[in-house]
Design an enzyme around this catalytic site. Structure first.
Site, mmCIF file in Angstrom:
data_model
loop_
_atom_site.group_PDB
_atom_site.id
_atom_site.type_symbol
_atom_site.label_atom_id
_atom_site.label_comp_id
_atom_site.label_asym_id
_atom_site.label_seq_id
_atom_site.Cartn_x
_atom_site.Cartn_y
_atom_site.Cartn_z
ATOM 1 N N LYS A 1 -2.842 62.402 71.701
ATOM 2 C CA LYS A 1 -4.008 62.991 72.366
ATOM 3 C C LYS A 1 -4.404 62.194 73.605
ATOM 4 O O LYS A 1 -5.113 62.706 74.476
ATOM 5 C CB LYS A 1 -5.198 63.060 71.412
ATOM 6 C CG LYS A 1 -5.086 64.114 70.308
ATOM 7 C CD LYS A 1 -6.346 64.150 69.473
ATOM 8 C CE LYS A 1 -6.282 65.199 68.373
ATOM 9 N NZ LYS A 1 -5.385 64.805 67.263
ATOM 10 N N CYS B 1 -9.932 71.328 63.686
ATOM 11 C CA CYS B 1 -8.798 70.564 64.215
ATOM 12 C C CYS B 1 -7.626 70.497 63.245
ATOM 13 O O CYS B 1 -6.529 70.102 63.633
ATOM 14 C CB CYS B 1 -9.247 69.153 64.574
ATOM 15 S SG CYS B 1 -10.754 69.116 65.542
ATOM 16 N N GLU C 1 -10.400 56.298 60.971
ATOM 17 C CA GLU C 1 -8.982 56.504 60.671
ATOM 18 C C GLU C 1 -8.271 55.165 60.505
ATOM 19 O O GLU C 1 -7.409 55.011 59.629
ATOM 20 C CB GLU C 1 -8.311 57.339 61.759
ATOM 21 C CG GLU C 1 -6.891 57.739 61.409
ATOM 22 C CD GLU C 1 -6.276 58.736 62.375
ATOM 23 O OE1 GLU C 1 -5.187 59.268 62.062
ATOM 24 O OE2 GLU C 1 -6.865 58.987 63.445
ATOM 25 N N PHE D 1 -13.663 69.163 61.893
ATOM 26 C CA PHE D 1 -15.077 69.401 61.612
ATOM 27 C C PHE D 1 -15.191 70.227 60.328
ATOM 28 O O PHE D 1 -14.430 71.176 60.110
ATOM 29 C CB PHE D 1 -15.737 70.173 62.753
ATOM 30 C CG PHE D 1 -16.052 69.352 63.974
ATOM 31 C CD1 PHE D 1 -15.840 67.983 64.014
ATOM 32 C CD2 PHE D 1 -16.589 69.964 65.100
ATOM 33 C CE1 PHE D 1 -16.149 67.249 65.135
ATOM 34 C CE2 PHE D 1 -16.903 69.232 66.240
ATOM 35 C CZ PHE D 1 -16.687 67.864 66.254
ATOM 36 N N HIS E 1 -4.651 61.135 64.104
ATOM 37 C CA HIS E 1 -5.583 62.130 64.647
ATOM 38 C C HIS E 1 -6.157 61.587 65.956
ATOM 39 O O HIS E 1 -6.237 62.307 66.943
ATOM 40 C CB HIS E 1 -6.680 62.428 63.636
ATOM 41 C CG HIS E 1 -7.549 63.578 64.007
ATOM 42 N ND1 HIS E 1 -7.045 64.813 64.348
ATOM 43 C CD2 HIS E 1 -8.905 63.689 64.109
ATOM 44 C CE1 HIS E 1 -8.035 65.632 64.641
ATOM 45 N NE2 HIS E 1 -9.178 64.976 64.508
ATOM 46 N N HIS F 1 -7.245 66.826 73.342
ATOM 47 C CA HIS F 1 -7.396 67.335 71.978
ATOM 48 C C HIS F 1 -7.262 68.849 71.997
ATOM 49 O O HIS F 1 -8.118 69.551 72.542
ATOM 50 C CB HIS F 1 -8.754 66.920 71.430
ATOM 51 C CG HIS F 1 -8.910 67.160 69.965
ATOM 52 N ND1 HIS F 1 -8.007 67.885 69.208
ATOM 53 C CD2 HIS F 1 -9.885 66.760 69.085
ATOM 54 C CE1 HIS F 1 -8.418 67.937 67.962
ATOM 55 N NE2 HIS F 1 -9.551 67.255 67.852
#
Length: 420
Positions: free
Chosen positions: A341, A169, A320, A405, A309, A346
């Site tokens: 998002k 990402c 976050e 990830f 994010h 996403h």
């Protein structure tokens, strides 16, 4: 990251292009974000009846022939088509006359988190039905994640640095960061940078379902992506692409370019913790946000907005939020934070580029896009997430966060352009 602010070349944004589930150009995407439009609906690309997740944020109405010749379209995976379309719009937006620039000092860094997933799927189907002799000679060049960067450089004959980034990402944020550093150190004057993704495929949805990462709110698709909301149950897959034209300041001024914002700081860190879960307390995110402010020479109190994010997963949103509180202290309560998002879904490897564009537009227009579907406050997510409606606010400096990830963290800081 060069923190000697007096000696480094300044980098500005002079062009932007996007294709997203809520708009097929920058203006449409921005206006739809301010109206709180959701791009999520039932999956139409394949039969999802046997899948736990039957929803995604698909591109509606995208026609690659508006940007690419038909012969080339047939030799490009959708992720490359999205990249080419975004690049075409960004180049036009920049007003660059490529006949008047040194193409040896103009390059492309453009990434994809997964690459040609649909191409892989289609060719595997062909193999199982008809055998290896039926595999296309274009299979490999259509699939590999660097091919969009290659195509963009070939189309515009850009002969400077050219490569792809792949970091889940954080992919396109890393592309932007690398492009920024190349211009800073004097290796290029112009960089075309960003990322694209097209993973709404049987294996893409199936794989993330197997991880239990996707929302299964199939009855109300438009409500499924709900970052920071207590009833969030996973992210929604999106697709598309985003491109920024980064330019050395004097180069941009000498040609009379319009400047959207200045890119002034980056923070790149690793969690070194787990293949999918964020580090406890968002430790890696804490450092990436801190580093990008140090790189820009700004104090936490000078940040007005964060494009989070904000994936709509339990761990990410909570972690976050914790990281923002750690970095900003009391100022965290004054910050405005939103997750676009909630509207686009996403976009994986394309997320950083598209969310950087939202961040830049927030600075340019002094408007903050909302986090839609924020209906049930989570006591562990208790900051100002610009719930459901946009806010008018002077934005002088803002951060875009992306966390991937593998523990890849990238924070990018943009600020209002001032010549002196």
């Amino acid at each position: 990251m060069n923190t000697n602010h007096n000696n480094r070349r300044r980098v500005v944004v002079t062009g932007m292009g996007v294709v997203t589930p809520i708009g097929l150009n920058v203006n449409e995407c921005w206006n739809n974000s301010l109206s709180g439009k959701s791009g999520v609906g039932k999956i139409t690309y394949f039969d999802s009846s046997k899948y736990a997740t039957k929803i995604a944020a698909e591109l509606k109405g995208f026609n690659p022939l508006n940007f690419i010749e038909k012969k080339e379209v047939n030799r490009m995976d959708p992720f490359t088509q999205y990249g080419m379309a975004s690049a075409a719009m960004a180049m036009k937006d920049s007003g660059l006359d490529l006949e008047k620039v040194d193409r040896d000092r103009a390059g492309v860094i453009f990434g994809s988190g997964i690459g040609g997933m649909l191409t892989w799927h289609n060719q595997m189907q062909e193999y199982y039905v008809s055998g290896p002799d039926r595999i296309s000679p274009f299979f490999v060049p259509m699939m590999i994640a660097d091919i969009a960067a290659g195509y963009i450089s070939m189309k515009y004959k850009l002969k400077g640095p050219n490569y792809a980034t792949t970091s889940a990402c954080s992919t396109s944020s890393h592309a932007i960061a690398d492009a920024f550093m190349l211009i800073q150190r004097g290796d290029a004057d112009i960089m075309v940078t960003g990322g694209s993704e097209a993973a709404i495929t049987p294996m893409g949805i199936g794989g993330f379902n197997a991880m239990k990462a996707l929302s299964t709110r199939n009855d109300k698709p438009e409500k499924a992506s709900r970052p920071f909301d207590a009833q969030r149950d996973g992210f929604v897959m999106g697709e598309g692409g985003g491109v920024l034209i980064l330019e050395e300041l004097k180069h941009a001024l000498n040609r009379g370019a319009s400047i959207y914002a200045e890119l002034s700081g980056i923070g790149l860190t690793a969690d070194a913790h787990h293949i999918t879960a964020p580090a406890p307390g968002g430790e890696g995110a804490v450092r990436s946000m801190g580093l990008c402010m140090k790189d820009a020479g700004l104090h936490p109190s000078e940040i007005d907005y964060i494009n989070a994010h904000g994936t709509s997963t339990q761990y990410n949103d909570k972690t976050e939020t914790q990281a923002i509180k750690t970095v900003f202290g009391e100022h965290a309560l004054k910050l405005h934070i939103s997750s676009t998002k909630s509207m686009t879904g996403h976009l994986l490897g394309a997320a950083g580029a598209i969310e950087s564009i939202f961040t830049i537009l927030a600075i340019k227009n002094n408007m903050l896009p909302p986090t839609i579907n924020y209906e049930f406050p989570d006591p562990e997510c208790d900051l100002n997430y610009v719930p459901n409606k946009p806010i008018s606010k002077i934005v002088n400096a803002a951060i875009s966060n992306t966390f991937g990830f593998g523990g890849h963290n990238a924070s990018i800081l943009f600020k209002k352009f001032k010549e002196n």
